[in-house]
Every structure is written in C-alpha cells, then in structure tokens.
Design an enzyme around this catalytic site. Structure first.
Site, PDB file in Angstrom:
ATOM      1  N   THR A  17     -51.390  38.500  61.598  1.00  0.00           N
ATOM      2  CA  THR A  17     -50.336  39.418  62.038  1.00  0.00           C
ATOM      3  C   THR A  17     -48.970  38.790  61.763  1.00  0.00           C
ATOM      4  OG1 THR A  17     -50.241  38.498  64.284  1.00  0.00           O
ATOM      5  CG2 THR A  17     -51.809  40.302  63.889  1.00  0.00           C
ATOM      6  N   ASP A  18     -47.918  39.611  61.878  1.00  0.00           N
ATOM      7  CA  ASP A  18     -46.568  39.105  61.648  1.00  0.00           C
ATOM      8  C   ASP A  18     -45.625  39.623  62.726  1.00  0.00           C
ATOM      9  OD1 ASP A  18     -45.668  41.744  61.008  1.00  0.00           O
ATOM     10  OD2 ASP A  18     -46.333  41.491  58.954  1.00  0.00           O
ATOM     11  N   ALA A  19     -44.363  39.255  62.631  1.00  0.00           N
ATOM     12  CA  ALA A  19     -43.389  39.571  63.674  1.00  0.00           C
ATOM     13  C   ALA A  19     -43.072  41.070  63.749  1.00  0.00           C
ATOM     14  CB  ALA A  19     -42.105  38.765  63.475  1.00  0.00           C
ATOM     15  N   ALA A  20     -43.569  41.870  62.803  1.00  0.00           N
ATOM     16  CA  ALA A  20     -43.434  43.322  62.945  1.00  0.00           C
ATOM     17  C   ALA A  20     -44.574  43.862  63.803  1.00  0.00           C
ATOM     18  CB  ALA A  20     -43.407  44.000  61.580  1.00  0.00           C
ATOM     19  N   GLY A  21     -45.471  42.984  64.253  1.00  0.00           N
ATOM     20  CA  GLY A  21     -46.528  43.367  65.180  1.00  0.00           C
ATOM     21  C   GLY A  21     -47.776  43.909  64.506  1.00  0.00           C
TER      22      GLY A  21
END
Lengths: 139, 139, 139, 139
Positions: B16-20
């Site tokens: 996953t990444d910081a955009a969720g």
C-alpha cells in the site's frame, strides 16, 4: 518551447533480483519518482493538500518495454515528457538510457482526482494553474 | 481443454502507499508471483538450473490497466492465462478481481533465455517439454 | 581524522504505506543505499568482481529504532559511520535526520564474503586495502 | 495455554537480489505480514477503523539476525510469538525456518496508536478486548 524533464539516478541493490539484473517492476517506481521530481521542479506535488482533501493522480494505466538488462550501480538517465495533456488525465512517457543507450521506454497515464480524508477518490478537471505548469514538458 | 490458472492472495501492507491504496507497481509483482506459481503447478520453475547455466524468462514488456482501487487486506483473485505461446516468447494475461469485480488487467511478455554464471543472457527456443506444459493454460 | 559519511535523499512514494508514513522496512533499504554510496566514495563496491567470484558483504544483523514518523517528500539526511571494523565484519551505524531532528537510528553488521558463480558464500578476512579505505569512516 | 502463531510462505522473486538470495530488508516485510495474519486469526486488524480515526500499530524498533541465506522459491515457516505485552506496546518475536533449520530471528516492537484522518498519530492504552486476544500468543 517545451522539452522533456531530465533526471538521473543510480540502480539500487534493492531493485535487483536473483537473475542479477534490475527487477522489471522497479522501472515503474523509477518512472513514478521521476514524474514526482518533475512535478516538484514546476512547483507542484503529486499529493497537493487542498482543504480537507488532497489532489492526487491515481494511475489508470502503466506500460514498459524493456530493451536490455540494467545492472546494479548502473547510472540511468530518465527523460520524462507529457505525450497528452487531457482535461482530466495526463499521459507521461519515460525514456531510460544507460550511457546513451536506450534500455527501456514506459508510459503512465494518470487521472487528476480529489482524495478525501477517508481515502475516497473522485476524478476532477485538472486545475488551470496546474495545466499551465505541466505544459512546460508537454511535447 | 486449456483454462486460466487461478490463484488468490491478500493485499500486504508493504504494497500500500500514502494514498491509502495498493501501489500501482505492486500489481506487477503480484502478476509475476502468480506466473511463477502457475509454472510450479505444471512442474516448471522460472529459474530452471541447466548444467552451468539457468533457463530463465526475462520480461520484454509489461502493462497494466487499473479499473478501481484495491486496499490493504483485500482478497484478490488472479486468473493467469497464456494469450500467445511463441517459439521463444510467452504472453501472459492476468485478471485481478476483488469479490468478482474486475479491478485490474495486465499483460506480461517474457522471452525464454539462457543465463550463464556471469549473468550473460541469450534468448533460446522454448524447449518442447516446457511448451507442452505451458499449453495447459494457453487460451 | 575519521568522520561519518553524509548523504541526503528524498522519501519516495513507493516507500510510504497506507498509514501515510514511510514504511519501517524502507529504512533498511535507505541504510543499505547509503552504505553503498559511502563505499563508492572511497573507491569500493559492495559487489567487487574478483576473478570468477565476487567479494560481497552479506548482512548478519540489522536493527532500527524509530523516533518519529517520516512522510512522503521529506528530505532525509543520513550519516553513516563504522562503529566496529573487525577482521571479517563491519558494523555500520546510520543516523536519519529530517531538518536536524533525529527520526531513526539503525545499525547493520555485514561480513566480508566470497560469493562464487553458483551463489555459494564463504566468509573471508577483509582485504588490507579495503580495510584501509573503510578506516576513513570508522569512528 | 499460549503458543506461537505458525504460518508459511514461499520466497517471492521480487524479494531476491543480485547476490542470488532473499534481500535482508524483505525479512521485515515477512515479519509484518505474519503479524497481520496472526492478528486476523484472533479477530483483529492492524488498521482497525474506530469512528473518524484508525487504531494502528506503528513500529518503534525492529531487529533481525540472519543465520543463513534463503533463496528464491524456498518455503519458509514463520513462528510469531509475543514476548512482551505492555500497557501500550507489544514486542513480537519471529522465527524463520527453512526445512526445520533456523535461518533468521527477528523482533519488532509496536505501539498502539490512534491515527486521525490527517495522519496525526498519538499513542494509547491497548484496549482490554484487544489485549485479551493477543494473550493467546503471548509466551
């Protein structure tokens, strides 16, 4: 006059695999990093806070053609250009070169979106000010 | 009768990444993992020792279209099929579904290669026995 | 006089996670990248060809303490120093700072090894010329 | 009677490196994945929605000792146990085995936190119901 954004980095060990070469998936992360660097160079961010929400650029398609293997510690030049600047979307082209030899070419299409605090995502028109800055690298 | 190879996994936090949402590059690693699992299921390996060298399958192109966001802990079904079984190359198609909803479709083209002990790579004809096993998932 | 090797990089999007911060495992890859950069700065490589084999530095232990969260696009300063230069092993310390605030501290211990063409690994004494170069950052 | 949580997975190609072995940083992602799987097995999630915010478990320290190299397609058994269940923190121990041979041991300490919609993080007491479920694997 618009022109590609140029950047350069060195292949990291974590991006190699047991075949002794750069892992094919790592090219996508290098494309993304180059895109973000280009955005910063024109005063933008891929995650722009906007009140309670964030303007972001989720990917809708990504492609890469691999011409020849790249190895640990190779220095890679990346040329980022915008092939198409739509009303809501941007299509980037990334050319990878090692010592002037083309080793890979990729394209990524992103859509301008509003991402709210609950990670809900909705596409929006690219703001005019953003579009103007992107024009610099639209070929 | 040939049919897609079906597998299932759960989205890992590291993907996953910081955009969720699941990072777009991780789909390529999931495609690869599904391909390798399919190869094992028909008695092959993507890194087959062959005397002093190894028979491997470097990627020559990879593409993915993203239909909707995938999140941490989602269970994802992956259907792997072979769209084209050439003399030296294989084109895979990967369909990703979450609860029967198509979330992404990718294609990866690989070339059969001999990789020597110094990581030198040369393309070769797909061995007949390998071709026969791959036919099971060639649609 | 020996002193830490200093480097700086920006947090990449691929290294963030759905909690909105840099993923804890990515600190280890940043430590490794900083170590490799330090090695190059003193004329060494972490993968030094040596006849048929390679001199490498497999990790025997790695640790990291996290002081505060790091976010996408933060600029991180990394100070690499050698805490212990043994006969066969090296213990590195990595201090991570964002705007002079200590955000993480890690240590990695590596062992000098000969890796042959079949990926067989055996520990060896650190060559004298290598040891001399490493002394520059041994605190 | 409490006992370790046992899981098993196969080494993925993306987790190998040009030294031909599993990359040292990947052990941390496998530890995390095993922890999350253990949490799900007792009815918890590492990202538990709680009204407007999320209860999460940021890492405050992580360590791993590597005993022997692990290779692509090796099957690895992971035993997760809780060494310490504090008022706000949990210390996990992860033992990695390939064919009953111990190949790595890691520990990760996490802190129970409330993460709000803006990714602000504050430590909290571990809720009693959560603590009870974790006790099952506290050795």
């Amino acid at each position: 006059m618009s022109s590609p954004y140029q950047t350069r980095r060195r292949i990291e060990f974590r991006d190699t695999d047991a075949a002794g070469i750069m892992h094919f998936s790592a090219f996508f992360t290098y494309m993304e990093q180059a895109e973000h660097e280009m955005l910063r160079s024109v005063g933008l961010s891929v995650m722009q806070p906007d009140g309670e929400s964030t303007i972001g650029w989720p990917r809708v398609s990504a492609t890469c053609d691999y011409k020849s293997a790249v190895r640990f510690e190779d220095i890679i030049d990346i040329a980022v250009s915008i092939l198409h600047l739509g009303s809501k979307s941007v299509r980037y082209r990334h050319e990878f070169r090692v010592a002037d030899r083309l080793v890979a070419v990729g394209e990524i299409t992103v859509v301008c979106c509003r991402i709210d605090a609950r990670h809900q995502i909705a596409s929006i028109e690219i703001p005019a000010a953003t579009r103007e800055r992107l024009a610099r690298h639209t070929v």
